[in-house]
Design an enzyme around this catalytic site. Sequence first.
Site, mmCIF file in Angstrom:
data_model
loop_
_atom_site.group_PDB
_atom_site.id
_atom_site.type_symbol
_atom_site.label_atom_id
_atom_site.label_comp_id
_atom_site.label_asym_id
_atom_site.label_seq_id
_atom_site.Cartn_x
_atom_site.Cartn_y
_atom_site.Cartn_z
ATOM 1 C CE LYS A 1 31.147 28.517 38.831
ATOM 2 N NZ LYS A 1 31.736 29.849 38.575
ATOM 3 C CD GLU B 1 37.051 26.113 40.175
ATOM 4 O OE1 GLU B 1 36.629 27.185 40.637
ATOM 5 O OE2 GLU B 1 36.947 25.800 38.969
ATOM 6 N NE ARG C 1 42.086 32.025 39.990
ATOM 7 C CZ ARG C 1 41.677 33.263 39.755
ATOM 8 N NH1 ARG C 1 42.232 34.274 40.429
ATOM 9 N NH2 ARG C 1 40.726 33.488 38.878
HETATM 10 N N1 BES Z 1 35.043 27.873 35.807
HETATM 11 C C1 BES Z 1 34.941 29.226 36.230
HETATM 12 C C2 BES Z 1 35.152 30.223 35.092
HETATM 13 C C3 BES Z 1 34.060 30.321 34.075
HETATM 14 C C4 BES Z 1 33.003 31.172 34.272
HETATM 15 C C5 BES Z 1 34.129 29.626 32.891
HETATM 16 C C6 BES Z 1 32.032 31.306 33.317
HETATM 17 C C7 BES Z 1 33.167 29.762 31.937
HETATM 18 C C8 BES Z 1 32.101 30.602 32.146
HETATM 19 C C9 BES Z 1 35.990 29.528 37.293
HETATM 20 O O1 BES Z 1 36.295 28.485 38.139
HETATM 21 C C10 BES Z 1 35.452 30.629 38.134
HETATM 22 O O2 BES Z 1 34.477 30.414 38.793
HETATM 23 N N2 BES Z 1 36.122 31.781 38.092
HETATM 24 C C11 BES Z 1 35.730 32.900 38.853
HETATM 25 C C12 BES Z 1 36.977 33.519 39.431
HETATM 26 C C13 BES Z 1 36.722 34.616 40.435
HETATM 27 C C14 BES Z 1 36.038 34.047 41.667
HETATM 28 C C15 BES Z 1 38.042 35.263 40.796
HETATM 29 C C16 BES Z 1 35.037 33.890 37.906
HETATM 30 O O3 BES Z 1 35.469 34.042 36.771
HETATM 31 O O4 BES Z 1 34.037 34.460 38.328
HETATM 32 ZN ZN ZN Z 2 36.050 26.593 37.382
HETATM 33 MN MN MN Z 3 34.997 28.401 39.797
#
Ligand code: BES
Ligand code: ZN
Ligand code: MN
Length: 502
Positions: A281, A353, A355
């Site tokens: 990230k 991660e 899922r």
């Molecule tokens: N924990 C995050 C989702 C999240 C993002 C929660 C922002 C709260 C605020 C999750 O693990 C994630 O990174 N999801 C990705 C999925 C994508 C790579 C398919 C996302 O939402 O960008």
């Molecule tokens: Zn996450």
């Molecule tokens: Mn994530």
Amino acid sequence: MRVEVVHGSVVETPCDALVVNLFQGVTAPGGATGAVDQALGGVIRQAVADGELRGRLKEALVVPTYGRLPARRVLVAGLGPREQFSLDRVRQAAAHAARAARRAGSRQVASIVHGAGVGGLEPEAAAQATVEGTVLGLYRFRELKTTGDEEGDQADVTGFTLVERDPGRLEAIRRGAERGRRYAEATCLARDLMNRPANLMTPAALAEAARAMAAETGLECEVLDENDLARMGMGAFLGVAQGSAQPPRLILLRYRPRDARHTLALVGKALTFDSGGLSLKGAERMEEMKFDMGGGAAVLGAMRLVAQEQPAVNVLGVVAAAENMPGGRAQRPGDVVRAMNGRTIEVTNTDAEGRLVLADAVAYARSQGADWIVDVATLTGACVVALGHVNGGLVSNNEALADAVIAAGRDAGEGIWAFPTNPEYKELLKSDVADYKNSAGRNAGAISGGLFIGAFAEDTPWAHVDIAGTAWTTTDLPYHPKGGTGFGVRTLANLALRLGRA
Ligand code: BES
Ligand code: ZN
Ligand code: MN
């Protein structure tokens, strides 16, 4: 904070702050507010006439009593327009009043039950909501502060007393107030777990917190470590954890009442930190990813409530705790892992991660014979884009279960909105080399993410609640101070009670 209910009159109740209320547009208050107004020589009416007080939600006028009442000060909480009144507005008004009372230096707060009079709500539910709003609104996370700041300098409210005149209502109000305290405290447990930073709240620390809660409430608790997970073939879960120096834990909590025939499994995503892994990230707001264990925290809080409220259904809590880091052993984009049920997954994005850990946790719940599986997860940014911070997003394979989850949320004041699940969405998860890929791209991200998890529930009735937008807040909300909200705790407990009655 002590919570009690006393029989008596507000004009005879000694306290630091006495909370009464006013609907918007009312110029001559009756009931308890009218009695207090009279004892104070009409200052509340005067304030309304002068436009100092309008009864708007969020309003809490502080009136010093200078000895004309046993209460040191009166707080008039606005209830908003009568047509928009609801149990959730009771929570909001109670929270605003409690915080205003604390700001004014009150330690002992007394209040009427908001909405049980002219508001027309059931006294028991109104008492529950009044206490929930008060306790949730006064919550502060201060265990890591060693010097006071402005907010921290205000002394804690130590006692909250509901005052009721009608003896015929006392018992219902007592029941509601006690339940409200339990519901709010379980929510605050989840908030504490969420607000603790990832260096302190590791998967092992979360497991210890679960053990402590189980010991207190009499739940069975079992904690599986990385060797157990390997033995059970949980390759999807282990793949996520392997880039971190912190070993994963699968936390199992069991509530088994006598002669319950069905089992509800509550499954929580608990990424104690989500850096994204090698699909790293950005630095901006990455610190918020300590909240990525909000689903697991909600399950722990809900299990505590289940132990207390005793629904007539078996409840299995499954919390998948891991840290997603880009260490030297981290899984790579393109790796293929095998979940406990034998299905293979191409990891096209290591930041998807949640899922992956839930695939194994949900498969485990199914292997335990669950009749219903409900998972809760801060799963996708796409859910935040779709629903903002107002509603959680629901994906399900079973309409009756989905309806029950939504109704349980409504009772808790937690909005949940169902996404469509046309079979076409599942096409997005097809991989060239494995059974599935874990990331299906940006379009319909909250739906494809949910459906990925659902694949591991197979034909078991299943619902998924994405709490990415509601698990924490960066601004103070009416009864959610900044930080973890504990969203899901009360919904999941209500769901267990509902399924136990069905
Ligand atoms: N924990 C995050 C989702 C999240 C993002 C929660 C922002 C709260 C605020 C999750 O693990 C994630 O990174 N999801 C990705 C999925 C994508 C790579 C398919 C996302 O939402 O960008
Ligand atoms: Zn996450
Ligand atoms: Mn994530």
